[in-house]
Design a protein around this motif. Sequence first.
Motif, PDB file in Angstrom:
ATOM      1  N   MET A   1       7.200  -0.713   7.406  1.00 36.49           N
ATOM      2  CA  MET A   1       6.705  -1.751   6.567  1.00 36.49           C
ATOM      3  C   MET A   1       5.931  -0.972   5.467  1.00 36.49           C
ATOM      4  O   MET A   1       5.737   0.226   5.357  1.00 36.49           O
ATOM      5  CB  MET A   1       5.556  -2.317   7.359  1.00 36.49           C
ATOM      6  N   TRP A   2       5.009  -1.794   4.644  1.00 33.26           N
ATOM      7  CA  TRP A   2       4.752  -1.102   3.392  1.00 33.26           C
ATOM      8  C   TRP A   2       3.147  -1.046   3.845  1.00 33.26           C
ATOM      9  O   TRP A   2       2.555  -2.164   4.657  1.00 33.26           O
ATOM     10  CB  TRP A   2       4.659  -1.647   1.996  1.00 33.26           C
ATOM     11  N   ALA A   3       2.467  -0.223   3.281  1.00 31.91           N
ATOM     12  CA  ALA A   3       0.770  -0.113   3.691  1.00 31.91           C
ATOM     13  C   ALA A   3       0.083   0.515   2.610  1.00 31.91           C
ATOM     14  O   ALA A   3       0.767   1.726   2.013  1.00 31.91           O
ATOM     15  CB  ALA A   3       0.570   0.483   5.096  1.00 31.91           C
ATOM     16  N   LEU A   4      -1.078   0.311   2.477  1.00 30.56           N
ATOM     17  CA  LEU A   4      -2.018   1.313   1.687  1.00 30.56           C
ATOM     18  C   LEU A   4      -2.336   2.525   2.483  1.00 30.56           C
ATOM     19  O   LEU A   4      -2.577   2.461   3.655  1.00 30.56           O
ATOM     20  CB  LEU A   4      -3.444   0.519   1.203  1.00 30.56           C
ATOM     21  N   GLN A   5      -2.292   3.645   1.888  1.00 25.45           N
ATOM     22  CA  GLN A   5      -2.625   4.817   2.473  1.00 25.45           C
ATOM     23  C   GLN A   5      -3.022   5.954   1.695  1.00 25.45           C
ATOM     24  O   GLN A   5      -2.993   5.872   0.406  1.00 25.45           O
ATOM     25  CB  GLN A   5      -1.217   5.231   3.080  1.00 25.45           C
ATOM     26  N   PHE A   6      -3.446   7.102   2.237  1.00 29.33           N
ATOM     27  CA  PHE A   6      -3.908   8.132   1.774  1.00 29.33           C
ATOM     28  C   PHE A   6      -3.797   9.444   2.393  1.00 29.33           C
ATOM     29  O   PHE A   6      -3.729   9.588   3.722  1.00 29.33           O
ATOM     30  CB  PHE A   6      -5.281   8.038   0.997  1.00 29.33           C
ATOM     31  N   THR A   7      -3.396  10.599   1.842  1.00 31.60           N
ATOM     32  CA  THR A   7      -3.261  11.939   2.674  1.00 31.60           C
ATOM     33  C   THR A   7      -4.327  12.969   2.096  1.00 31.60           C
ATOM     34  O   THR A   7      -4.238  13.922   2.717  1.00 31.60           O
ATOM     35  CB  THR A   7      -1.912  12.339   2.149  1.00 31.60           C
ATOM     36  N   VAL A  14      -6.525   8.458  -4.943  1.00 34.20           N
ATOM     37  CA  VAL A  14      -5.771   9.274  -3.871  1.00 34.20           C
ATOM     38  C   VAL A  14      -5.024   7.899  -3.067  1.00 34.20           C
ATOM     39  O   VAL A  14      -4.178   8.427  -2.074  1.00 34.20           O
ATOM     40  CB  VAL A  14      -6.522   9.793  -2.841  1.00 34.20           C
ATOM     41  N   ILE A  15      -5.380   6.697  -3.254  1.00 33.67           N
ATOM     42  CA  ILE A  15      -4.645   5.568  -2.790  1.00 33.67           C
ATOM     43  C   ILE A  15      -3.261   5.203  -2.970  1.00 33.67           C
ATOM     44  O   ILE A  15      -3.207   5.369  -4.146  1.00 33.67           O
ATOM     45  CB  ILE A  15      -5.474   4.166  -2.475  1.00 33.67           C
ATOM     46  N   THR A  16      -2.551   5.175  -2.236  1.00 32.85           N
ATOM     47  CA  THR A  16      -0.842   4.929  -2.737  1.00 32.85           C
ATOM     48  C   THR A  16      -0.274   3.734  -1.721  1.00 32.85           C
ATOM     49  O   THR A  16      -1.109   3.385  -0.809  1.00 32.85           O
ATOM     50  CB  THR A  16      -0.183   5.998  -2.787  1.00 32.85           C
ATOM     51  N   LEU A  17       0.669   2.854  -2.255  1.00 33.97           N
ATOM     52  CA  LEU A  17       1.377   2.048  -1.495  1.00 33.97           C
ATOM     53  C   LEU A  17       2.607   2.663  -0.994  1.00 33.97           C
ATOM     54  O   LEU A  17       3.424   2.689  -2.145  1.00 33.97           O
ATOM     55  CB  LEU A  17       1.618   0.880  -2.366  1.00 33.97           C
ATOM     56  N   GLY A  18       2.744   2.675   0.170  1.00 33.56           N
ATOM     57  CA  GLY A  18       3.937   3.436   0.668  1.00 33.56           C
ATOM     58  C   GLY A  18       4.589   2.909   2.117  1.00 33.56           C
ATOM     59  O   GLY A  18       3.739   1.930   2.770  1.00 33.56           O
ATOM     60  N   ALA A 281      -4.641  -1.668  -5.861  1.00 35.33           N
ATOM     61  CA  ALA A 281      -5.723  -1.394  -4.922  1.00 35.33           C
ATOM     62  C   ALA A 281      -6.898  -0.400  -5.641  1.00 35.33           C
ATOM     63  O   ALA A 281      -8.152  -0.512  -5.155  1.00 35.33           O
ATOM     64  CB  ALA A 281      -5.315  -1.000  -3.695  1.00 35.33           C
ATOM     65  N   ALA A 282      -6.319   0.612  -5.982  1.00 33.68           N
ATOM     66  CA  ALA A 282      -7.280   1.720  -6.590  1.00 33.68           C
ATOM     67  C   ALA A 282      -8.576   0.745  -7.527  1.00 33.68           C
ATOM     68  O   ALA A 282      -9.561   1.368  -7.677  1.00 33.68           O
ATOM     69  CB  ALA A 282      -6.504   2.718  -7.444  1.00 33.68           C
TER      70      ALA A 282
END
Length: 301
Positions: A1-7, A14-18, A281-282
């Motif tokens: 699935m797709w989700a907002l995320q950060f590493t 730093v937030i990406t959609l992946g 989102a950012a």
Amino acid sequence: MWALQFTEYGEPEVITLGEAPEPHAGPGQIRIVVRAASVNPADGKFVSGMYAQGKPLEDTGYPGYDAAGVVDEVGEGVTGVAVGDDVFGRGNHTQAEYAVLDAWAHKPASVDWAVAAAAGVVAETAERALRLLGVTGGTTLFIDGGAGGVGSAATQIARAARGASVIASASEANQDYLREIDAIPVVYGEGMVDRVRALDIDKIDAVLDAVGKTPIEDLISLAPEPSQVVSIANFAAAAAGARVTGGNGDSQPMKALAEAAELLEQSKLVIKIQTFPFDRAAEAYQTSIDGHVRGKLVLVP
């Protein structure tokens, strides 16, 4: 699935959609196909690392605490809800294609998806704070930060469902909004306590600190005793005798969300929203961090 995320912890960029692993409903949970998910101040704190106590991020972070959507999985032991139902509620990692909820209510057909998504955290938090303060008919309540998500929800629930009188603080730009939701407005910032005392009010019975920016001693000075100040944002307030609540044992989320659904359907709880697509989102997070938000920020697919 797709989700907002950060590493890595950091600012909103730093937030990406992946891509992310799909969650599934466990016992006592439901899973939804997300139609909208809100941005709460806690999301920005999570992404910044504020909750990590200096420890580095060990795995990918997935933000989000509430959402609205269509049920597509029902966990063991869950009753009263079925696949295909429209619901809103609280969970974790909700800013995604699918989200698991731990507490929920049916979404009234008349309520927009984005409005329902905005209700989960604020309605539960508002109900909890009002209950801890014993707000009922005849109570005069002061809310510091009445135009934001929790503050505006608490104002409306206190007025419509508890019969209380509400004084609330906000910026100069949000004074008319406070009047719109039936609060007596005061401008926050330096001199606020004096402005509250200058009102034609016999006494204040309880104080809700919804933003954590006013010195807790100032808020305590308005209350009959320190324990009649509850803060959801200043975790040092307990040292001065006020009460701090972050949920946990204080929370009655299913009850709070059921009440919110009823009030939303009756238009007694109106949540102002500003929507952003998930790929912005950012920008939504930065707007939340900058403050002076009226109501809630909501992400939509």
